[in-house]
Write a protein that holds these residues in place. Sequence first.
Motif, PDB file in Angstrom:
ATOM      1  N   LEU A 184       0.850  -1.085  -0.126  1.00  0.00           N
ATOM      2  CA  LEU A 184      -0.013  -0.099  -0.149  1.00  0.00           C
ATOM      3  C   LEU A 184       0.710   1.178   0.171  1.00  0.00           C
ATOM      4  O   LEU A 184       0.409   2.229  -0.584  1.00  0.00           O
ATOM      5  CB  LEU A 184      -0.928  -0.022   1.207  1.00  0.00           C
ATOM      6  CG  LEU A 184      -2.022  -1.167   1.213  1.00  0.00           C
ATOM      7  CD1 LEU A 184      -2.689  -1.091   2.510  1.00  0.00           C
ATOM      8  CD2 LEU A 184      -3.038  -0.915   0.165  1.00  0.00           C
ATOM      9  N   VAL A 185       1.901   1.532   0.780  1.00  0.00           N
ATOM     10  CA  VAL A 185       2.636   2.560   0.926  1.00  0.00           C
ATOM     11  C   VAL A 185       3.549   2.711  -0.370  1.00  0.00           C
ATOM     12  O   VAL A 185       3.687   3.677  -0.872  1.00  0.00           O
ATOM     13  CB  VAL A 185       3.849   2.324   2.328  1.00  0.00           C
ATOM     14  CG1 VAL A 185       4.797   3.504   2.246  1.00  0.00           C
ATOM     15  CG2 VAL A 185       2.883   2.255   3.553  1.00  0.00           C
ATOM     16  N   PHE A 191       2.797   5.871  -7.458  1.00  0.00           N
ATOM     17  CA  PHE A 191       1.656   6.284  -8.515  1.00  0.00           C
ATOM     18  C   PHE A 191       0.469   7.159  -7.730  1.00  0.00           C
ATOM     19  O   PHE A 191      -0.380   7.437  -8.283  1.00  0.00           O
ATOM     20  CB  PHE A 191       1.115   5.010  -8.753  1.00  0.00           C
ATOM     21  CG  PHE A 191       2.002   3.983  -9.476  1.00  0.00           C
ATOM     22  CD1 PHE A 191       2.585   4.225 -10.479  1.00  0.00           C
ATOM     23  CD2 PHE A 191       2.525   2.812  -8.840  1.00  0.00           C
ATOM     24  CE1 PHE A 191       3.667   3.518 -11.078  1.00  0.00           C
ATOM     25  CE2 PHE A 191       3.443   1.944  -9.116  1.00  0.00           C
ATOM     26  CZ  PHE A 191       3.897   2.145 -10.432  1.00  0.00           C
ATOM     27  N   GLY A 192       0.807   7.668  -6.503  1.00  0.00           N
ATOM     28  CA  GLY A 192      -0.266   8.392  -5.982  1.00  0.00           C
ATOM     29  C   GLY A 192      -1.490   7.645  -5.737  1.00  0.00           C
ATOM     30  O   GLY A 192      -1.548   6.639  -5.554  1.00  0.00           O
ATOM     31  N   GLY A 195      -2.533   4.781  -7.780  1.00  0.00           N
ATOM     32  CA  GLY A 195      -1.841   3.443  -7.436  1.00  0.00           C
ATOM     33  C   GLY A 195      -2.434   2.903  -6.291  1.00  0.00           C
ATOM     34  O   GLY A 195      -2.730   1.667  -6.416  1.00  0.00           O
ATOM     35  N   LEU A 196      -2.826   3.400  -5.441  1.00  0.00           N
ATOM     36  CA  LEU A 196      -3.354   2.940  -4.367  1.00  0.00           C
ATOM     37  C   LEU A 196      -4.825   2.416  -4.608  1.00  0.00           C
ATOM     38  O   LEU A 196      -5.126   1.392  -4.093  1.00  0.00           O
ATOM     39  CB  LEU A 196      -3.530   4.081  -3.246  1.00  0.00           C
ATOM     40  CG  LEU A 196      -4.027   3.713  -1.709  1.00  0.00           C
ATOM     41  CD1 LEU A 196      -3.048   2.642  -1.166  1.00  0.00           C
ATOM     42  CD2 LEU A 196      -3.997   4.722  -0.840  1.00  0.00           C
ATOM     43  N   TYR A 197      -5.484   3.299  -5.378  1.00  0.00           N
ATOM     44  CA  TYR A 197      -6.850   2.645  -5.639  1.00  0.00           C
ATOM     45  C   TYR A 197      -6.622   1.272  -6.383  1.00  0.00           C
ATOM     46  O   TYR A 197      -7.457   0.252  -6.266  1.00  0.00           O
ATOM     47  CB  TYR A 197      -7.336   3.647  -6.594  1.00  0.00           C
ATOM     48  CG  TYR A 197      -8.857   3.276  -7.317  1.00  0.00           C
ATOM     49  CD1 TYR A 197     -10.164   3.139  -6.571  1.00  0.00           C
ATOM     50  CD2 TYR A 197      -8.688   2.778  -8.737  1.00  0.00           C
ATOM     51  CE1 TYR A 197     -11.034   2.737  -7.363  1.00  0.00           C
ATOM     52  CE2 TYR A 197      -9.982   2.215  -9.362  1.00  0.00           C
ATOM     53  CZ  TYR A 197     -11.277   1.952  -8.540  1.00  0.00           C
ATOM     54  OH  TYR A 197     -12.158   1.775  -9.120  1.00  0.00           O
ATOM     55  N   PHE A 198      -5.785   1.198  -7.693  1.00  0.00           N
ATOM     56  CA  PHE A 198      -5.739   0.004  -8.000  1.00  0.00           C
ATOM     57  C   PHE A 198      -5.110  -1.103  -7.426  1.00  0.00           C
ATOM     58  O   PHE A 198      -5.411  -2.186  -7.792  1.00  0.00           O
ATOM     59  CB  PHE A 198      -5.032   0.532  -9.766  1.00  0.00           C
ATOM     60  CG  PHE A 198      -5.853   1.074 -10.557  1.00  0.00           C
ATOM     61  CD1 PHE A 198      -6.859   0.432 -11.228  1.00  0.00           C
ATOM     62  CD2 PHE A 198      -5.679   2.335 -11.173  1.00  0.00           C
ATOM     63  CE1 PHE A 198      -7.715   1.015 -11.991  1.00  0.00           C
ATOM     64  CE2 PHE A 198      -6.411   3.060 -11.883  1.00  0.00           C
ATOM     65  CZ  PHE A 198      -7.426   2.458 -12.480  1.00  0.00           C
TER      66      PHE A 198
END
Length: 247
Positions: A184-185, A191-192, A195-198
């Motif tokens: 997650l980090v 990717f901001g 990136g976290l969402y995907f």
Amino acid sequence: MITHPFRRRGKVQLPPGLPGAERIPKYVLLEFHHLPNGNYSKRLTRGYVKGFEASMLGEMKKTRSRMARDLVACQSVVDIGCGGARLAGQLATQGIDDVHGLDPSPYMLQYGAEAHPSVTFAQGVMEAMPHEDNRFDGAAVLFVFHEMPPRYIHQGLAEVARVLRSGGCLVVAEPSPLHYQSGLVSAWRHFGWRGLYFRILAHLVHEPFVKAWHRFDLVSAAEAHGLKLEQVDEGMPIKYWRFRLAE
């Protein structure tokens, strides 16, 4: 019915009398995306297509446009695992006269045919394509390989090589390992928020073969069938390849 991630997973319950049911391989009938009958329910198909498109935050639209640019010089193209046929429709719209869509779900094919009447559709799977040898000079595989066991990917690549003409182009786009394998980090740092969402989406949406897919060496497998790599883009959330069949 949506299955809770921690409950026992179901399988597709094909409607009685479903056309071509005998040609649908068993692996296709596993649960995908916590929605076993998403592709095999006339009632759910339209919402399934639209929901997936929305969940990808415009990435599928960008990828379809890229594929269309790479195939624009082709005279005949097959969209393998076409689903709702948005890519096939775009290829036809941009001036390719002979566009075909292939998918195992008759409901997806019906949806595609209603939206894109100039496209020719056939029911089937990549590893047993119903088309004759040397039929196409272009082929597209969009979000299909990661839903196949590796042994069927090998068979599918052999079939693609069979139906392509010498010098034909194959474009492939699949979920990238960059967000799936990131923590997650790391996803946030590199990717901001997207990136976290995907990253979260990749681990919430059940894909029975995705781990095997991310271990699969597509380039070596393709080259074994005469498909030479021309370009690869390690993008996020989509990885992209372009191959050319040896002349």
